[in-house]
Structures are given as C-alpha cells and as structure tokens.
Scaffold this motif. Structure first.
Motif, PDB file in Angstrom:
ATOM      1  N   ARG A  64      45.970 -28.344 130.524  1.00 11.35           N
ATOM      2  CA  ARG A  64      45.052 -27.404 129.859  1.00 11.35           C
ATOM      3  C   ARG A  64      44.075 -26.809 130.871  1.00 11.35           C
ATOM      4  O   ARG A  64      42.901 -26.614 130.584  1.00 11.35           O
ATOM      5  CB  ARG A  64      44.304 -28.135 128.757  1.00 11.35           C
ATOM      6  CG  ARG A  64      45.240 -28.671 127.687  1.00 11.35           C
ATOM      7  CD  ARG A  64      44.528 -29.510 126.688  1.00 11.35           C
ATOM      8  NE  ARG A  64      43.528 -28.710 125.989  1.00 11.35           N
ATOM      9  CZ  ARG A  64      42.915 -29.078 124.890  1.00 11.35           C
ATOM     10  NH1 ARG A  64      43.192 -30.225 124.345  1.00 11.35           N
ATOM     11  NH2 ARG A  64      42.017 -28.307 124.335  1.00 11.35           N
ATOM     12  N   GLU A  65      44.576 -26.502 132.041  1.00 16.02           N
ATOM     13  CA  GLU A  65      43.720 -25.985 133.111  1.00 16.02           C
ATOM     14  C   GLU A  65      42.950 -24.738 132.693  1.00 16.02           C
ATOM     15  O   GLU A  65      41.836 -24.512 133.157  1.00 16.02           O
ATOM     16  CB  GLU A  65      44.545 -25.705 134.363  1.00 16.02           C
ATOM     17  CG  GLU A  65      45.050 -26.958 135.028  1.00 16.02           C
ATOM     18  CD  GLU A  65      46.002 -26.680 136.178  1.00 16.02           C
ATOM     19  OE1 GLU A  65      46.564 -25.570 136.244  1.00 16.02           O
ATOM     20  OE2 GLU A  65      46.177 -27.580 136.999  1.00 16.02           O
ATOM     21  N   HIS A  66      43.533 -23.949 131.810  1.00 17.07           N
ATOM     22  CA  HIS A  66      42.877 -22.720 131.363  1.00 17.07           C
ATOM     23  C   HIS A  66      41.589 -22.989 130.583  1.00 17.07           C
ATOM     24  O   HIS A  66      40.759 -22.105 130.428  1.00 17.07           O
ATOM     25  CB  HIS A  66      43.841 -21.874 130.529  1.00 17.07           C
ATOM     26  CG  HIS A  66      44.265 -22.537 129.256  1.00 17.07           C
ATOM     27  ND1 HIS A  66      45.138 -23.614 129.223  1.00 17.07           N
ATOM     28  CD2 HIS A  66      43.920 -22.286 127.976  1.00 17.07           C
ATOM     29  CE1 HIS A  66      45.314 -23.987 127.968  1.00 17.07           C
ATOM     30  NE2 HIS A  66      44.596 -23.205 127.196  1.00 17.07           N
ATOM     31  N   LEU A  67      41.399 -24.215 130.118  1.00 16.17           N
ATOM     32  CA  LEU A  67      40.198 -24.564 129.368  1.00 16.17           C
ATOM     33  C   LEU A  67      39.119 -25.231 130.220  1.00 16.17           C
ATOM     34  O   LEU A  67      37.973 -25.328 129.787  1.00 16.17           O
ATOM     35  CB  LEU A  67      40.557 -25.513 128.215  1.00 16.17           C
ATOM     36  CG  LEU A  67      41.501 -24.960 127.158  1.00 16.17           C
ATOM     37  CD1 LEU A  67      41.841 -26.035 126.139  1.00 16.17           C
ATOM     38  CD2 LEU A  67      40.887 -23.749 126.479  1.00 16.17           C
ATOM     39  N   LEU A  68      39.484 -25.682 131.409  1.00 11.96           N
ATOM     40  CA  LEU A  68      38.524 -26.384 132.257  1.00 11.96           C
ATOM     41  C   LEU A  68      37.438 -25.433 132.754  1.00 11.96           C
ATOM     42  O   LEU A  68      37.729 -24.341 133.224  1.00 11.96           O
ATOM     43  CB  LEU A  68      39.218 -26.995 133.472  1.00 11.96           C
ATOM     44  CG  LEU A  68      40.184 -28.143 133.229  1.00 11.96           C
ATOM     45  CD1 LEU A  68      40.801 -28.580 134.552  1.00 11.96           C
ATOM     46  CD2 LEU A  68      39.489 -29.311 132.558  1.00 11.96           C
ATOM     47  N   ILE A  69      36.197 -25.853 132.656  1.00 11.46           N
ATOM     48  CA  ILE A  69      35.110 -25.100 133.273  1.00 11.46           C
ATOM     49  C   ILE A  69      34.652 -25.811 134.553  1.00 11.46           C
ATOM     50  O   ILE A  69      33.866 -25.267 135.309  1.00 11.46           O
ATOM     51  CB  ILE A  69      33.935 -24.863 132.305  1.00 11.46           C
ATOM     52  CG1 ILE A  69      33.361 -26.165 131.777  1.00 11.46           C
ATOM     53  CG2 ILE A  69      34.390 -23.954 131.160  1.00 11.46           C
ATOM     54  CD1 ILE A  69      32.098 -25.982 130.946  1.00 11.46           C
ATOM     55  N   LYS A  70      35.166 -27.005 134.777  1.00 13.80           N
ATOM     56  CA  LYS A  70      34.982 -27.724 136.024  1.00 13.80           C
ATOM     57  C   LYS A  70      36.188 -28.627 136.213  1.00 13.80           C
ATOM     58  O   LYS A  70      36.467 -29.482 135.385  1.00 13.80           O
ATOM     59  CB  LYS A  70      33.707 -28.571 136.038  1.00 13.80           C
ATOM     60  CG  LYS A  70      33.503 -29.260 137.389  1.00 13.80           C
ATOM     61  CD  LYS A  70      32.412 -30.274 137.335  1.00 13.80           C
ATOM     62  CE  LYS A  70      32.259 -31.005 138.650  1.00 13.80           C
ATOM     63  NZ  LYS A  70      33.459 -31.738 139.065  1.00 13.80           N
ATOM     64  N   ALA A  71      36.910 -28.404 137.274  1.00 16.39           N
ATOM     65  CA  ALA A  71      38.109 -29.212 137.578  1.00 16.39           C
ATOM     66  C   ALA A  71      37.702 -30.411 138.433  1.00 16.39           C
ATOM     67  O   ALA A  71      36.762 -30.330 139.226  1.00 16.39           O
ATOM     68  CB  ALA A  71      39.144 -28.367 138.308  1.00 16.39           C
ATOM     69  N   PRO A  72      38.423 -31.516 138.295  1.00 23.41           N
ATOM     70  CA  PRO A  72      38.111 -32.678 139.129  1.00 23.41           C
ATOM     71  C   PRO A  72      38.609 -32.492 140.556  1.00 23.41           C
ATOM     72  O   PRO A  72      39.519 -31.694 140.802  1.00 23.41           O
ATOM     73  CB  PRO A  72      38.892 -33.809 138.448  1.00 23.41           C
ATOM     74  CG  PRO A  72      40.055 -33.127 137.828  1.00 23.41           C
ATOM     75  CD  PRO A  72      39.530 -31.775 137.389  1.00 23.41           C
ATOM     76  N   ASN A  73      38.001 -33.224 141.458  1.00 22.67           N
ATOM     77  CA  ASN A  73      38.469 -33.315 142.840  1.00 22.67           C
ATOM     78  C   ASN A  73      38.395 -34.791 143.188  1.00 22.67           C
ATOM     79  O   ASN A  73      37.395 -35.259 143.729  1.00 22.67           O
ATOM     80  CB  ASN A  73      37.619 -32.471 143.781  1.00 22.67           C
ATOM     81  CG  ASN A  73      38.141 -32.505 145.199  1.00 22.67           C
ATOM     82  OD1 ASN A  73      39.079 -33.243 145.509  1.00 22.67           O
ATOM     83  ND2 ASN A  73      37.579 -31.718 146.076  1.00 22.67           N
ATOM     84  N   TYR A  74      39.435 -35.535 142.848  1.00 20.55           N
ATOM     85  CA  TYR A  74      39.438 -36.981 142.981  1.00 20.55           C
ATOM     86  C   TYR A  74      39.430 -37.458 144.423  1.00 20.55           C
ATOM     87  O   TYR A  74      39.309 -38.627 144.680  1.00 20.55           O
ATOM     88  CB  TYR A  74      40.645 -37.586 142.267  1.00 20.55           C
ATOM     89  CG  TYR A  74      40.645 -37.364 140.771  1.00 20.55           C
ATOM     90  CD1 TYR A  74      39.488 -37.493 140.033  1.00 20.55           C
ATOM     91  CD2 TYR A  74      41.811 -37.030 140.103  1.00 20.55           C
ATOM     92  CE1 TYR A  74      39.485 -37.307 138.658  1.00 20.55           C
ATOM     93  CE2 TYR A  74      41.809 -36.843 138.728  1.00 20.55           C
ATOM     94  CZ  TYR A  74      40.656 -36.989 138.016  1.00 20.55           C
ATOM     95  OH  TYR A  74      40.660 -36.815 136.660  1.00 20.55           O
ATOM     96  N   HIS A  75      39.536 -36.550 145.368  1.00 22.09           N
ATOM     97  CA  HIS A  75      39.592 -36.941 146.776  1.00 22.09           C
ATOM     98  C   HIS A  75      38.243 -36.891 147.464  1.00 22.09           C
ATOM     99  O   HIS A  75      38.166 -37.066 148.666  1.00 22.09           O
ATOM    100  CB  HIS A  75      40.605 -36.063 147.530  1.00 22.09           C
ATOM    101  CG  HIS A  75      41.974 -36.168 146.952  1.00 22.09           C
ATOM    102  ND1 HIS A  75      42.747 -37.296 147.047  1.00 22.09           N
ATOM    103  CD2 HIS A  75      42.700 -35.296 146.206  1.00 22.09           C
ATOM    104  CE1 HIS A  75      43.904 -37.107 146.423  1.00 22.09           C
ATOM    105  NE2 HIS A  75      43.889 -35.896 145.896  1.00 22.09           N
ATOM    106  N   THR A  76      37.159 -36.631 146.712  1.00 19.06           N
ATOM    107  CA  THR A  76      35.826 -36.611 147.323  1.00 19.06           C
ATOM    108  C   THR A  76      35.035 -37.813 146.841  1.00 19.06           C
ATOM    109  O   THR A  76      35.313 -38.373 145.795  1.00 19.06           O
ATOM    110  CB  THR A  76      35.052 -35.327 146.964  1.00 19.06           C
ATOM    111  OG1 THR A  76      34.838 -35.305 145.553  1.00 19.06           O
ATOM    112  CG2 THR A  76      35.798 -34.088 147.402  1.00 19.06           C
ATOM    113  N   GLY A  77      34.010 -38.126 147.581  1.00 16.66           N
ATOM    114  CA  GLY A  77      33.069 -39.169 147.196  1.00 16.66           C
ATOM    115  C   GLY A  77      33.705 -40.481 147.082  1.00 16.66           C
ATOM    116  O   GLY A  77      33.449 -41.416 146.528  1.00 16.66           O
TER     117      GLY A  77
END
Length: 77
Positions: A64-77
């Motif tokens: 449901r990427e079209h609904l995301l207003i912020k996507a995760p970036n699991y490779h940070t932090g």
C-alpha cells in the motif's frame, strides 16, 4: 472520525505509557484534522517480531505504498 492503528514489536508499554502515547497522538491528529478529542481513536497492536514481514511489511507497507505519508528506512539508526 480519525482512527490510528499502530503496529509494533519488541517493546513493552506500561498502561501509563500507553495513555501518554494516546494523548500525544490524539493531540496531533486533532490539530491536523481540525477535530475534537472525542473524535479520535487510537489502537496499539503488539505483534511477534517473526510475524512483522507477513503481517505488516508486505500487506501494509509494500502492498500500500500509495497510502504511505512516511516510508520506513529500516537500515538507519
């Protein structure tokens, strides 16, 4: 009217922490939706980490990427 469902894993919350989280989220939602406190509902759903990809990442993030207003970036932090 607005409903927020937060899914997470690998974290425990006390009842007080849950209440504080709900109040903080509700406050932001009320402001941005120009609504009142009683119109907002918040759910907190704990899942086993092993189920994350199948239960959340696949169907709710990549599906449901079209609904995301912020996507995760699991490779940070």
């Amino acid at each position: 009217m607005p409903h927020v469902n937060i899914k997470y894993h690998s974290r425990d919350f006390t009842d007080e922490q849950k209440q504080q989280l709900a109040e903080a989220i509700s406050s932001v939602i009320e402001k941005h939706f120009n609504t009142y406190e009683g119109a907002v509902s918040v759910a907190l759903e704990s899942l086993p980490a092993a189920d994350w990809d199948e239960a959340v990442y696949g169907p709710e993030i990549t599906g449901r990427e079209h609904l995301l207003i912020k996507a995760p970036n699991y490779h940070t932090g």
